[in-house]
Design a protein around this motif. Structure first.
Motif, PDB file in Angstrom:
ATOM      1  N   SER A 259       0.832  -1.207   0.000  1.00  0.00           N
ATOM      2  CA  SER A 259       0.000   0.000   0.000  1.00  0.00           C
ATOM      3  C   SER A 259       0.863   1.253   0.000  1.00  0.00           C
ATOM      4  CB  SER A 259      -0.933   0.003   1.208  1.00  0.00           C
ATOM      5  OG  SER A 259      -0.184  -0.030   2.405  1.00  0.00           O
ATOM      6  N   LEU A 260       2.043   1.169   0.584  1.00  0.00           N
ATOM      7  CA  LEU A 260       2.967   2.297   0.551  1.00  0.00           C
ATOM      8  C   LEU A 260       3.402   2.590  -0.885  1.00  0.00           C
ATOM      9  CD1 LEU A 260       4.646   4.313   2.242  1.00  0.00           C
ATOM     10  CD2 LEU A 260       6.462   2.611   2.248  1.00  0.00           C
ATOM     11  N   GLY A 261       3.547   1.551  -1.686  1.00  0.00           N
ATOM     12  CA  GLY A 261       3.869   1.740  -3.095  1.00  0.00           C
ATOM     13  C   GLY A 261       2.794   2.486  -3.840  1.00  0.00           C
ATOM     14  N   THR A 262       1.545   2.189  -3.538  1.00  0.00           N
ATOM     15  CA  THR A 262       0.428   2.884  -4.169  1.00  0.00           C
ATOM     16  C   THR A 262       0.425   4.365  -3.784  1.00  0.00           C
ATOM     17  OG1 THR A 262      -0.850   0.842  -4.074  1.00  0.00           O
ATOM     18  CG2 THR A 262      -2.068   2.872  -4.489  1.00  0.00           C
ATOM     19  N   VAL A 263       0.724   4.632  -2.535  1.00  0.00           N
ATOM     20  CA  VAL A 263       0.795   6.028  -2.082  1.00  0.00           C
ATOM     21  C   VAL A 263       1.946   6.747  -2.775  1.00  0.00           C
ATOM     22  CG1 VAL A 263       1.229   7.484  -0.077  1.00  0.00           C
ATOM     23  CG2 VAL A 263      -0.304   5.543   0.122  1.00  0.00           C
ATOM     24  N   PHE A 264       3.086   6.081  -2.920  1.00  0.00           N
ATOM     25  CA  PHE A 264       4.225   6.688  -3.617  1.00  0.00           C
ATOM     26  C   PHE A 264       3.874   7.005  -5.061  1.00  0.00           C
ATOM     27  CE2 PHE A 264       8.490   5.910  -1.332  1.00  0.00           C
ATOM     28  CZ  PHE A 264       7.956   6.358  -0.140  1.00  0.00           C
ATOM     29  N   ILE A 265       3.160   6.105  -5.724  1.00  0.00           N
ATOM     30  CA  ILE A 265       2.768   6.352  -7.109  1.00  0.00           C
ATOM     31  C   ILE A 265       1.854   7.572  -7.191  1.00  0.00           C
ATOM     32  CG2 ILE A 265       1.439   5.422  -9.050  1.00  0.00           C
ATOM     33  CD1 ILE A 265       2.522   2.653  -8.256  1.00  0.00           C
ATOM     34  N   ALA A 266       0.922   7.696  -6.248  1.00  0.00           N
ATOM     35  CA  ALA A 266       0.004   8.831  -6.249  1.00  0.00           C
ATOM     36  C   ALA A 266       0.744  10.141  -5.980  1.00  0.00           C
ATOM     37  CB  ALA A 266      -1.084   8.620  -5.200  1.00  0.00           C
ATOM     38  N   VAL A 267       1.648  10.150  -5.015  1.00  0.00           N
ATOM     39  CA  VAL A 267       2.399  11.366  -4.690  1.00  0.00           C
ATOM     40  C   VAL A 267       3.335  11.732  -5.839  1.00  0.00           C
ATOM     41  CG1 VAL A 267       4.122  12.329  -3.121  1.00  0.00           C
ATOM     42  CG2 VAL A 267       2.201  11.047  -2.203  1.00  0.00           C
ATOM     43  N   GLY A 268       3.964  10.743  -6.442  1.00  0.00           N
ATOM     44  CA  GLY A 268       4.829  11.002  -7.591  1.00  0.00           C
ATOM     45  C   GLY A 268       4.051  11.576  -8.761  1.00  0.00           C
ATOM     46  N   GLY A 269       2.852  11.062  -8.987  1.00  0.00           N
ATOM     47  CA  GLY A 269       1.999  11.622 -10.036  1.00  0.00           C
ATOM     48  C   GLY A 269       1.625  13.062  -9.753  1.00  0.00           C
ATOM     49  N   LEU A 270       1.383  13.356  -8.487  1.00  0.00           N
ATOM     50  CA  LEU A 270       1.062  14.729  -8.101  1.00  0.00           C
ATOM     51  C   LEU A 270       2.232  15.664  -8.388  1.00  0.00           C
ATOM     52  CD1 LEU A 270      -0.954  16.646  -6.695  1.00  0.00           C
ATOM     53  CD2 LEU A 270       0.212  16.092  -4.562  1.00  0.00           C
TER      54      LEU A 270
END
Length: 64
Positions: A35-46
């Motif tokens: 789930s931390l990976g999913t959060v990283f992907i979202a923050v990186g996209g931002l």
């Protein structure tokens, strides 16, 4: 001499790095930090979107 990198390039580069870390967390470490990976992907996209927005503003200022 240091070459100054434009502000928008920093955001885009940071976004790409964070997205790649998120993909790595999602694929190789599925159990705990998945789930931390999913959060990283979202923050990186931002960060990537912020960088592209800043780039379009700089392009508009240069074309005037």
């Amino acid at each position: 001499m240091k070459k100054q990198i434009e502000n928008y390039r920093r955001y885009i580069f940071l976004g790409i790095i964070i997205i790649s870390l998120g993909i790595t967390f999602n694929t190789t470490l599925k159990d705990v930090p998945g789930s931390l990976g999913t959060v990283f992907i979202a923050v990186g996209g931002l960060f990537f979107i912020i960088g592209m927005s800043k780039k379009s503003k700089v392009d508009k200022q240069n074309n005037k």
